[in-house]
Motif scaffolding. Sequence first.
Motif, PDB file in Angstrom:
ATOM      1  N   VAL A   1       1.312  -1.301   0.224  1.00 15.30           N
ATOM      2  CA  VAL A   1       0.195   0.290  -0.297  1.00 15.30           C
ATOM      3  C   VAL A   1       0.696   1.630  -0.233  1.00 15.30           C
ATOM      4  N   SER A   2       2.063   1.038   0.859  1.00 15.81           N
ATOM      5  CA  SER A   2       2.591   2.426   0.476  1.00 15.81           C
ATOM      6  C   SER A   2       3.369   2.468  -0.561  1.00 15.81           C
ATOM      7  N   ALA A   3       3.820   1.339  -1.240  1.00 15.69           N
ATOM      8  CA  ALA A   3       4.627   1.763  -2.162  1.00 15.69           C
ATOM      9  C   ALA A   3       3.082   2.395  -2.902  1.00 15.69           C
ATOM     10  N   ILE A   4       1.691   1.813  -2.959  1.00 22.91           N
ATOM     11  CA  ILE A   4       1.481   2.311  -4.318  1.00 22.91           C
ATOM     12  C   ILE A   4       1.225   3.594  -4.374  1.00 22.91           C
ATOM     13  N   ALA A   5       1.296   4.573  -2.734  1.00 22.43           N
ATOM     14  CA  ALA A   5       1.339   5.637  -2.459  1.00 22.43           C
ATOM     15  C   ALA A   5       2.215   6.308  -3.056  1.00 22.43           C
ATOM     16  N   GLU A   6       3.541   6.039  -2.605  1.00 23.51           N
ATOM     17  CA  GLU A   6       5.031   6.584  -3.182  1.00 23.51           C
ATOM     18  C   GLU A   6       4.642   6.213  -4.748  1.00 23.51           C
ATOM     19  N   ALA A   7       4.719   5.840  -5.344  1.00 25.38           N
ATOM     20  CA  ALA A   7       4.328   5.554  -6.651  1.00 25.38           C
ATOM     21  C   ALA A   7       4.069   6.312  -7.636  1.00 25.38           C
ATOM     22  N   ARG A   8       2.313   6.799  -6.888  1.00 23.76           N
ATOM     23  CA  ARG A   8       1.183   7.611  -7.445  1.00 23.76           C
ATOM     24  C   ARG A   8       1.579   9.112  -7.322  1.00 23.76           C
ATOM     25  N   ASP A   9       2.194   8.744  -6.175  1.00 24.72           N
ATOM     26  CA  ASP A   9       3.183  10.810  -5.822  1.00 24.72           C
ATOM     27  C   ASP A   9       3.992  11.120  -7.038  1.00 24.72           C
ATOM     28  N   LYS A  10       4.222  10.076  -8.000  1.00 24.37           N
ATOM     29  CA  LYS A  10       5.514  10.434  -8.821  1.00 24.37           C
ATOM     30  C   LYS A  10       4.426  11.287 -10.383  1.00 24.37           C
ATOM     31  N   GLY A  11       3.952  11.066 -10.681  1.00 23.10           N
ATOM     32  CA  GLY A  11       2.728  11.756 -11.189  1.00 23.10           C
ATOM     33  C   GLY A  11       2.167  10.616 -12.664  1.00 23.10           C
ATOM     34  N   ASP A  12       2.139  11.034 -14.203  1.00 20.80           N
ATOM     35  CA  ASP A  12       1.308  10.876 -14.758  1.00 20.80           C
ATOM     36  C   ASP A  12       1.213   8.893 -14.638  1.00 20.80           C
ATOM     37  N   LEU A  13       0.213   8.536 -13.949  1.00 24.49           N
ATOM     38  CA  LEU A  13      -0.146   6.690 -13.516  1.00 24.49           C
ATOM     39  C   LEU A  13       0.101   6.374 -14.901  1.00 24.49           C
ATOM     40  N   SER A  14      -0.139   6.444 -15.893  1.00 24.67           N
ATOM     41  CA  SER A  14      -0.737   6.323 -17.117  1.00 24.67           C
ATOM     42  C   SER A  14       1.270   5.111 -17.659  1.00 24.67           C
ATOM     43  N   GLU A  15       2.180   6.444 -17.579  1.00 23.78           N
ATOM     44  CA  GLU A  15       3.257   5.574 -17.952  1.00 23.78           C
ATOM     45  C   GLU A  15       4.626   5.612 -16.627  1.00 23.78           C
TER      46      GLU A  15
ATOM     47  N   GLU B   1       6.718   1.366 -12.281  1.00 18.48           N
ATOM     48  CA  GLU B   1       6.679   1.424 -11.062  1.00 18.48           C
ATOM     49  C   GLU B   1       5.335   1.595 -10.082  1.00 18.48           C
ATOM     50  N   TYR B   2       4.156   1.772 -10.793  1.00 20.70           N
ATOM     51  CA  TYR B   2       2.840   2.148  -9.607  1.00 20.70           C
ATOM     52  C   TYR B   2       2.100   0.873 -10.246  1.00 20.70           C
ATOM     53  N   ASP B   3       2.326   0.679 -11.849  1.00 19.84           N
ATOM     54  CA  ASP B   3       1.816  -1.317 -12.496  1.00 19.84           C
ATOM     55  C   ASP B   3       2.342  -1.956 -11.294  1.00 19.84           C
ATOM     56  N   ALA B   4       3.947  -1.790 -11.250  1.00 17.19           N
ATOM     57  CA  ALA B   4       4.692  -2.852 -10.869  1.00 17.19           C
ATOM     58  C   ALA B   4       3.931  -3.095  -9.445  1.00 17.19           C
ATOM     59  N   ALA B   5       3.359  -2.054  -9.055  1.00 15.01           N
ATOM     60  CA  ALA B   5       2.811  -2.226  -7.219  1.00 15.01           C
ATOM     61  C   ALA B   5       1.655  -3.137  -6.799  1.00 15.01           C
ATOM     62  N   LYS B   6       0.809  -2.325  -7.745  1.00 14.94           N
ATOM     63  CA  LYS B   6      -0.488  -2.600  -8.476  1.00 14.94           C
ATOM     64  C   LYS B   6      -0.784  -4.640  -8.810  1.00 14.94           C
ATOM     65  N   GLU B   7       0.060  -4.044  -9.815  1.00 14.11           N
ATOM     66  CA  GLU B   7       0.012  -5.942  -9.676  1.00 14.11           C
ATOM     67  C   GLU B   7       0.693  -7.103  -8.425  1.00 14.11           C
ATOM     68  N   ALA B   8       1.912  -6.306  -8.007  1.00 11.48           N
ATOM     69  CA  ALA B   8       2.498  -6.869  -6.522  1.00 11.48           C
ATOM     70  C   ALA B   8       0.711  -7.418  -5.816  1.00 11.48           C
ATOM     71  N   GLN B   9       0.240  -6.562  -5.558  1.00  8.72           N
ATOM     72  CA  GLN B   9      -0.811  -6.253  -4.454  1.00  8.72           C
ATOM     73  C   GLN B   9      -2.185  -6.631  -5.102  1.00  8.72           C
ATOM     74  N   GLY B  10      -1.634  -7.509  -5.951  1.00  6.99           N
ATOM     75  CA  GLY B  10      -3.442  -8.592  -6.477  1.00  6.99           C
ATOM     76  C   GLY B  10      -2.357  -9.720  -6.559  1.00  6.99           C
ATOM     77  N   LEU B  11      -1.415  -9.949  -6.480  1.00  6.33           N
ATOM     78  CA  LEU B  11      -0.430 -11.470  -6.187  1.00  6.33           C
ATOM     79  C   LEU B  11      -0.622 -11.701  -4.923  1.00  6.33           C
ATOM     80  N   LEU B  12      -0.615 -10.620  -3.939  1.00  3.88           N
ATOM     81  CA  LEU B  12      -0.476 -10.683  -2.759  1.00  3.88           C
ATOM     82  C   LEU B  12      -1.882 -11.046  -2.077  1.00  3.88           C
ATOM     83  N   GLU B  13      -3.145 -10.295  -2.601  1.00  2.20           N
ATOM     84  CA  GLU B  13      -4.164 -10.697  -1.857  1.00  2.20           C
ATOM     85  C   GLU B  13      -5.022 -11.730  -3.035  1.00  2.20           C
ATOM     86  N   MET B  14      -4.411 -12.011  -3.461  1.00  2.00           N
ATOM     87  CA  MET B  14      -4.763 -13.617  -4.068  1.00  2.00           C
ATOM     88  C   MET B  14      -4.432 -14.904  -3.065  1.00  2.00           C
TER      89      MET B  14
END
Length: 198
Positions: A72-86, A89-102
Amino acid sequence: MLDTHCIKGYLCKGKSERGFQHADHVGILFCLYDHLKQLKEENIMAYMSEEGYKQLIEELKYLESVERPKIVSAIAEARDKGDLSENAEYDAAKEAQGLLEMKISQLKSTIGDAKIIDTSKMNADTVQILTKVELKNAKTGMKMVYTIVAESEANLKLGKISVNTPIAQGLLGKKVGDVAEITIPQGKISLEVVNISF
């Protein structure tokens, strides 16, 4: 696209050796769904030792109290870096989150379906789950010892093999003196049951 074997390895072992930034997100979700469904089916009769059950509880607590906040912290930090479409780090953190929740979901399912076995009420007449089996290769004379355990407790380094493995499946129900003909990837082997204990 991320190798599905890598995803399954992550779910089963709790880690992955590859990154996720170039993964096909949709493909991952389909793979995770299928794998989770398979694990659920396998865990309908999830017999295990009390020790194994406690280990699953501890792992679940760790994932929920330590790993989940980290992501959750990694996602927040990545989001603060700007444009999420590119933002790789944000994409990687979100996918890691999906794996963890599974992983968390699969653990909860296993714990919920767990049937703890009291070995003091069992006999060692035949090979069954949680029995320690001394074997001898009928061809080479080589001896080996395995304890047959639930999938979640398997650890080859400790001599614990999953009840779902070909060797365990071939040994179930056998008595001392019986010879099990087992098919493995390398061919067929004949294993004589020398001793059964708990």
